[in-house]
Scaffold this motif. Structure first.
Motif, PDB file in Angstrom:
ATOM      1  N   ALA A  82       0.829  -1.195   0.000  1.00 24.46           N
ATOM      2  CA  ALA A  82       0.000   0.000   0.000  1.00 24.46           C
ATOM      3  C   ALA A  82       0.871   1.256   0.000  1.00 24.46           C
ATOM      4  CB  ALA A  82      -0.937  -0.015   1.207  1.00 24.46           C
ATOM      5  N   ILE A  83       1.955   1.215   0.781  1.00 26.64           N
ATOM      6  CA  ILE A  83       2.834   2.381   0.841  1.00 26.64           C
ATOM      7  C   ILE A  83       3.509   2.610  -0.512  1.00 26.64           C
ATOM      8  CG2 ILE A  83       4.857   3.384   1.984  1.00 26.64           C
ATOM      9  CD1 ILE A  83       2.306   3.125   3.759  1.00 26.64           C
ATOM     10  N   ASP A  84       3.999   1.531  -1.143  1.00 26.47           N
ATOM     11  CA  ASP A  84       4.607   1.667  -2.470  1.00 26.47           C
ATOM     12  C   ASP A  84       3.599   2.212  -3.472  1.00 26.47           C
ATOM     13  OD1 ASP A  84       7.048   0.728  -1.570  1.00 26.47           O
ATOM     14  OD2 ASP A  84       6.695  -1.325  -2.259  1.00 26.47           O
ATOM     15  N   TRP A  85       2.377   1.688  -3.421  1.00 28.79           N
ATOM     16  CA  TRP A  85       1.322   2.163  -4.323  1.00 28.79           C
ATOM     17  C   TRP A  85       1.079   3.647  -4.112  1.00 28.79           C
ATOM     18  CZ3 TRP A  85      -3.332   4.438  -3.079  1.00 28.79           C
ATOM     19  CH2 TRP A  85      -4.186   4.681  -4.154  1.00 28.79           C
ATOM     20  N   ALA A  86       1.020   4.099  -2.859  1.00 35.82           N
ATOM     21  CA  ALA A  86       0.776   5.510  -2.554  1.00 35.82           C
ATOM     22  C   ALA A  86       1.879   6.390  -3.132  1.00 35.82           C
ATOM     23  CB  ALA A  86       0.660   5.709  -1.046  1.00 35.82           C
ATOM     24  N   HIS A  87       3.125   5.937  -3.032  1.00 37.04           N
ATOM     25  CA  HIS A  87       4.232   6.718  -3.591  1.00 37.04           C
ATOM     26  C   HIS A  87       4.145   6.783  -5.113  1.00 37.04           C
ATOM     27  CE1 HIS A  87       6.298   7.485   0.116  1.00 37.04           C
ATOM     28  NE2 HIS A  87       6.338   6.196   0.422  1.00 37.04           N
ATOM     29  N   ARG A  88       3.837   5.662  -5.744  1.00 39.92           N
ATOM     30  CA  ARG A  88       3.737   5.631  -7.208  1.00 39.92           C
ATOM     31  C   ARG A  88       2.562   6.451  -7.714  1.00 39.92           C
ATOM     32  NH1 ARG A  88       4.449   0.256  -6.309  1.00 39.92           N
ATOM     33  NH2 ARG A  88       2.340  -0.229  -6.980  1.00 39.92           N
ATOM     34  N   SER A  89       1.419   6.342  -7.049  1.00 32.78           N
ATOM     35  CA  SER A  89       0.204   6.990  -7.535  1.00 32.78           C
ATOM     36  C   SER A  89       0.054   8.422  -7.032  1.00 32.78           C
ATOM     37  CB  SER A  89      -1.024   6.192  -7.096  1.00 32.78           C
ATOM     38  OG  SER A  89      -1.159   6.252  -5.680  1.00 32.78           O
ATOM     39  N   GLU A  90       0.832   8.777  -6.007  1.00 31.44           N
ATOM     40  CA  GLU A  90       0.723  10.085  -5.363  1.00 31.44           C
ATOM     41  C   GLU A  90      -0.671  10.303  -4.770  1.00 31.44           C
ATOM     42  OE1 GLU A  90       2.156  13.024  -8.127  1.00 31.44           O
ATOM     43  OE2 GLU A  90       4.199  12.251  -8.014  1.00 31.44           O
TER      44      GLU A  90
ATOM     45  N   LEU B  33      -6.910  -0.872  -6.005  1.00 31.17           N
ATOM     46  CA  LEU B  33      -6.022   0.291  -5.958  1.00 31.17           C
ATOM     47  C   LEU B  33      -5.600   0.722  -7.360  1.00 31.17           C
ATOM     48  CD1 LEU B  33      -3.884  -0.584  -2.814  1.00 31.17           C
ATOM     49  CD2 LEU B  33      -5.747   1.092  -2.988  1.00 31.17           C
ATOM     50  N   ALA B  34      -5.408  -0.227  -8.255  1.00 28.07           N
ATOM     51  CA  ALA B  34      -5.102   0.122  -9.646  1.00 28.07           C
ATOM     52  C   ALA B  34      -6.256   0.905 -10.257  1.00 28.07           C
ATOM     53  CB  ALA B  34      -4.811  -1.138 -10.463  1.00 28.07           C
ATOM     54  N   ASN B  35      -7.486   0.489  -9.975  1.00 33.49           N
ATOM     55  CA  ASN B  35      -8.661   1.213 -10.477  1.00 33.49           C
ATOM     56  C   ASN B  35      -8.728   2.622  -9.904  1.00 33.49           C
ATOM     57  OD1 ASN B  35      -9.476  -0.924 -12.067  1.00 33.49           O
ATOM     58  ND2 ASN B  35     -11.028  -1.636 -10.635  1.00 33.49           N
ATOM     59  N   VAL B  36      -8.416   2.751  -8.615  1.00 34.45           N
ATOM     60  CA  VAL B  36      -8.399   4.081  -7.997  1.00 34.45           C
ATOM     61  C   VAL B  36      -7.405   4.970  -8.732  1.00 34.45           C
ATOM     62  CG1 VAL B  36      -7.782   5.387  -5.918  1.00 34.45           C
ATOM     63  CG2 VAL B  36      -9.146   3.307  -5.712  1.00 34.45           C
ATOM     64  N   ALA B  37      -6.190   4.475  -8.929  1.00 32.21           N
ATOM     65  CA  ALA B  37      -5.155   5.275  -9.582  1.00 32.21           C
ATOM     66  C   ALA B  37      -5.520   5.618 -11.027  1.00 32.21           C
ATOM     67  CB  ALA B  37      -3.818   4.536  -9.534  1.00 32.21           C
TER      68      ALA B  37
END
Length: 116
Positions: free
Chosen positions: A1-9, A38-42
């Motif tokens: 989740a943390i990595d996703w947050a950094h990638r997606s901002e 999360l991919a859909n959110v981004a």
């Protein structure tokens, strides 16, 4: 989740409440559903914040992913396979998937899987 947050901002808050041991199959299913959600959110939501909650109560593990994005009509046609894949994964383990959303109001996805 943390990595996703950094990638997606996109800001994410993760709350993992006490959970008993889960089978590998349940862990993998929850992981894949979280990845897709999360991919859909981004990709689609224009969200600024996401809440991810994982809890285990009464023999059922529940994961909810809620965003503050643009929302959509879950009864409408969708070009991708993401939502269908989430539903198939959930039903394969006798679980329940609920998608709550409407245009302009964000989205909440809740998956509940029996662990007994």
């Amino acid at each position: 989740a943390i990595d996703w947050a950094h990638r997606s901002e996109i800001e994410i808050e993760v709350d993992v409440q006490e959970c008993g041991p889960l089978s590998l199959e349940i862990e993998q299913t929850l992981y894949r559903i979280a990845q897709e959600a999360l991919a859909n959110v981004a990709r689609h939501s224009a969200a600024e914040h996401v809440d991810l909650l994982l809890s285990d109560e009464g023999g059922v593990v529940t994961m909810s992913i809620t965003d503050d994005g643009c929302g959509f009509d879950p009864r409408g046609e969708h070009a991708g396979m993401g939502l269908a894949s989430m539903r198939e994964r959930t039903e394969a383990l006798n679980g329940e998937l609920v998608i709550e959303s409407e245009p302009g109001c964000g989205t909440r996805i809740v998956v509940s899987l029996p662990v007994d």
